[in-house]
Write a protein that holds these residues in place. Structure first.
Motif: not given
Length: 93
Positions: A12, A16, A18-20, A38, A88-92
């Motif tokens: 964080d 970005v 990045v969350t599993e 995302y 996995i979520e990758i938020e931009l």
């Protein structure tokens, strides 16, 4: 989000998040609105039920096959699997 899926934030920073997300059968993320564009990267094959204001739908997920969504998506994501499921979520930012 106040769902039952286990969320682990790995990164964080200013660029970005990045969350599993790990789901037992029937676990959910809780109703939420995405504040950033995302990318989702499934860690295994599986099926997710998506609840939106328009109703429900199902998504077939393929291990390693990412997809992109724009900011503003509102939904609850529920595991429709009989075993553990994760992505996995990758938020931009």
């Amino acid at each position: 989000m106040t769902g039952s899926a286990k969320a682990t934030v790995f990164i964080d920073n200013e660029r970005v998040i990045v969350t599993e997300y790990r789901f037992a059968p029937g676990d959910n993320t809780g109703w939420h609105r995405h504040g950033h564009d995302y990318v989702i990267v499934p860690l295994m094959d599986g099926k997710l039920k998506l609840l939106t204001k328009d109703g429900e739908s199902f998504a077939e997920m393929k291990k390693g096959a990412p997809y992109f969504r724009k900011e503003g998506v509102e939904h609850d994501v529920i595991s429709a699997n009989e075993r553990e499921y994760a992505f996995i979520e990758i938020e931009l930012k």
